[in-house]
Scaffold this active site. Structure first.
Site, PDB file in Angstrom:
ATOM      1  N   ASN A 196     -14.851   1.589   2.351  1.00  0.00           N
ATOM      2  CA  ASN A 196     -13.933   0.591   1.826  1.00  0.00           C
ATOM      3  C   ASN A 196     -14.628  -0.769   1.915  1.00  0.00           C
ATOM      4  O   ASN A 196     -15.370  -1.032   2.872  1.00  0.00           O
ATOM      5  CB  ASN A 196     -12.640   0.574   2.627  1.00  0.00           C
ATOM      6  CG  ASN A 196     -11.912   1.903   2.587  1.00  0.00           C
ATOM      7  OD1 ASN A 196     -11.867   2.560   1.550  1.00  0.00           O
ATOM      8  ND2 ASN A 196     -11.364   2.317   3.714  1.00  0.00           N
TER       9      ASN A 196
ATOM     10  N   ASN B 239       0.890  -1.170   0.000  1.00  0.00           N
ATOM     11  CA  ASN B 239       0.000   0.000   0.000  1.00  0.00           C
ATOM     12  C   ASN B 239       0.924   1.214   0.000  1.00  0.00           C
ATOM     13  O   ASN B 239       1.586   1.495   1.004  1.00  0.00           O
ATOM     14  CB  ASN B 239      -0.857  -0.049   1.261  1.00  0.00           C
ATOM     15  CG  ASN B 239      -2.076   0.853   1.251  1.00  0.00           C
ATOM     16  OD1 ASN B 239      -2.704   1.005   2.283  1.00  0.00           O
ATOM     17  ND2 ASN B 239      -2.428   1.438   0.136  1.00  0.00           N
TER      18      ASN B 239
ATOM     19  N   CYS C 134      -5.658   6.009   7.787  1.00  0.00           N
ATOM     20  CA  CYS C 134      -5.044   4.990   6.931  1.00  0.00           C
ATOM     21  C   CYS C 134      -4.086   4.191   7.802  1.00  0.00           C
ATOM     22  O   CYS C 134      -3.083   4.733   8.283  1.00  0.00           O
ATOM     23  CB  CYS C 134      -4.312   5.642   5.766  1.00  0.00           C
ATOM     24  SG  CYS C 134      -3.536   4.456   4.658  1.00  0.00           S
TER      25      CYS C 134
ATOM     26  N   ASN D  46      -6.564  10.458  -0.562  1.00  0.00           N
ATOM     27  CA  ASN D  46      -6.647   9.341  -1.486  1.00  0.00           C
ATOM     28  C   ASN D  46      -6.094   9.750  -2.855  1.00  0.00           C
ATOM     29  O   ASN D  46      -5.895  10.934  -3.138  1.00  0.00           O
ATOM     30  CB  ASN D  46      -8.098   8.888  -1.644  1.00  0.00           C
ATOM     31  CG  ASN D  46      -8.657   8.265  -0.385  1.00  0.00           C
ATOM     32  OD1 ASN D  46      -8.015   7.435   0.248  1.00  0.00           O
ATOM     33  ND2 ASN D  46      -9.865   8.669  -0.010  1.00  0.00           N
TER      34      ASN D  46
ATOM     35  N   CYS E 143      -4.709  -2.751   2.758  1.00  0.00           N
ATOM     36  CA  CYS E 143      -5.393  -1.627   3.403  1.00  0.00           C
ATOM     37  C   CYS E 143      -5.359  -1.902   4.898  1.00  0.00           C
ATOM     38  O   CYS E 143      -5.969  -2.865   5.369  1.00  0.00           O
ATOM     39  CB  CYS E 143      -6.827  -1.499   2.906  1.00  0.00           C
ATOM     40  SG  CYS E 143      -7.836  -0.291   3.810  1.00  0.00           S
ATOM     41  N   GLY E 144      -4.624  -1.086   5.646  1.00  0.00           N
ATOM     42  CA  GLY E 144      -4.420  -1.367   7.061  1.00  0.00           C
ATOM     43  C   GLY E 144      -5.700  -1.365   7.868  1.00  0.00           C
ATOM     44  O   GLY E 144      -5.992  -2.306   8.619  1.00  0.00           O
TER      45      GLY E 144
ATOM     46  N   GLU F  60     -10.649   0.096  -2.147  1.00  0.00           N
ATOM     47  CA  GLU F  60     -10.637   1.311  -1.331  1.00  0.00           C
ATOM     48  C   GLU F  60     -11.360   2.447  -2.045  1.00  0.00           C
ATOM     49  O   GLU F  60     -11.103   2.705  -3.227  1.00  0.00           O
ATOM     50  CB  GLU F  60      -9.200   1.739  -1.013  1.00  0.00           C
ATOM     51  CG  GLU F  60      -8.470   0.804  -0.071  1.00  0.00           C
ATOM     52  CD  GLU F  60      -7.225   1.454   0.508  1.00  0.00           C
ATOM     53  OE1 GLU F  60      -7.355   2.528   1.122  1.00  0.00           O
ATOM     54  OE2 GLU F  60      -6.133   0.898   0.328  1.00  0.00           O
ATOM     55  N   ARG F  61     -12.223   3.131  -1.319  1.00  0.00           N
ATOM     56  CA  ARG F  61     -12.920   4.282  -1.905  1.00  0.00           C
ATOM     57  C   ARG F  61     -11.889   5.345  -2.308  1.00  0.00           C
ATOM     58  O   ARG F  61     -10.921   5.590  -1.594  1.00  0.00           O
ATOM     59  CB  ARG F  61     -13.916   4.882  -0.902  1.00  0.00           C
ATOM     60  CG  ARG F  61     -13.287   5.293   0.402  1.00  0.00           C
ATOM     61  CD  ARG F  61     -14.245   5.952   1.363  1.00  0.00           C
ATOM     62  NE  ARG F  61     -13.504   6.311   2.580  1.00  0.00           N
ATOM     63  CZ  ARG F  61     -13.952   7.112   3.514  1.00  0.00           C
ATOM     64  NH1 ARG F  61     -15.135   7.669   3.406  1.00  0.00           N
ATOM     65  NH2 ARG F  61     -13.219   7.376   4.572  1.00  0.00           N
TER      66      ARG F  61
END
Length: 288
Positions: A193, A14, A83, A74, A226-227, A217-218
């Site tokens: 998300n 990521n 995030c 983003n 994605c954490g 992810e949006r």
């Protein structure tokens, strides 16, 4: 046209463009963020981490106990609350840039749009306390390319919104086409998300639960990791499993493996995310 310095970093794939702006002098438009994160015409990344002091931002007024604020955007330029991979990479940058002195076992507090988060340096990277989590009881259906019928989703809030979908097999997980955005019904006003998970067999080994996950992810699309999504996915499976479910989880994503654990504090259950953070290269870029 001006030139700005940047560093590229990632947490389990990521990836982020990191820009140091300690005094809050830089204003980036959505279009500029999109160009910088473009993988063909820019540096490339899932988002931008602007390193800025809390006192230099109006948003930072909500986190006065944190010297540094993570202004996360983003790839499409939209602002995000949190995030989980990004904040570990952010902490790594603070250490490597000499902005904080952090030994293994020590923590730094970082301001975010989801409040102040404590990030602890570990032997294997960093662990962030994402705070109190919440399960949403509202019914939501998820439609995704590659799934023949809509599936029920579990809403999970870990400072930002997620919807987690359980799949029956690894074949279903691999057969998803996440180049097409999944659809939520009803559609959340702020979006969410979306995580697709498959449990390991057995689900629990030596007191640790294990799952595999992919995520859309949006504002970005499918990412290698994605954490906060990893945390949400583990929490959803733990929620479904009931009272006997473990508090420690191992989550495999396309970009690697992350750890999740749940601990109880006076204000409720906190979820913690652990994993590596890497800085890849630095340079300068022209900012149109």
């Amino acid at each position: 046209m001006s030139t700005i310095a940047f560093t590229k970093g990632h947490g389990t794939g990521n990836d982020f463009v990191i820009i140091a702006d300690p005094d809050g002098e830089l204003t980036l438009s959505d279009a500029q963020v999109a160009v910088l994160t473009d993988r063909r015409f820019g540096i490339g990344g899932d988002g931008i981490l602007r390193v800025v002091r809390s006192g230099a931002l109006s948003e930072g007024a909500s986190t006065p106990d944190a010297e540094w604020f993570m202004d996360y955007r983003n790839a499409d330029g939209s602002a995000a609350e949190m995030c989980g991979n990004g904040i570990r990479v952010y902490a790594k940058y603070l250490v490597e840039a000499g902005l904080v002195d952090l030994a293994v076992g020590e923590a730094v507090v970082i301001g975010t749009r989801a409040g102040t988060k404590a990030v602890t340096r570990t032997d294997a990277g960093f662990e962030v306390d994402l705070g109190v989590w919440r399960a949403d009881d509202a019914d939501v259906l998820v439609r995704a390319k590659g799934l023949p019928v809509a599936r029920p989703g579990q809403g999970i809030d870990v400072g930002n919104p997620h919807v987690v979908v359980a799949l029956s097999s690894g074949n279903e997980l691999e057969g998803l086409d996440l180049s097409v955005q999944p659809m939520l019904d009803p559609t959340p006003a702020a979006g969410a998300n979306i995580e697709f998970v498959v449990p390991a067999d057995p689900l629990v080994h030596a007191g640790v639960g294990s799952i595999r996950m992919r995520v859309f992810e949006r504002g970005v699309g499918e990412t290698l990791s994605c954490g906060t999504g990893v945390a949400a996915a583990a929490l959803a499976v733990r929620h479904w499993a009931g009272n006997a479910a473990p508090d420690r989880w191992s989550v495999d994503v396309p970009g690697g493996r992350l750890g999740v654990r749940v601990v109880t504090h006076q204000d409720g259950e906190h979820v913690l995310l652990s994993g590596p953070a890497s800085l890849v290269f630095s340079g300068e870029v022209a900012l149109a």
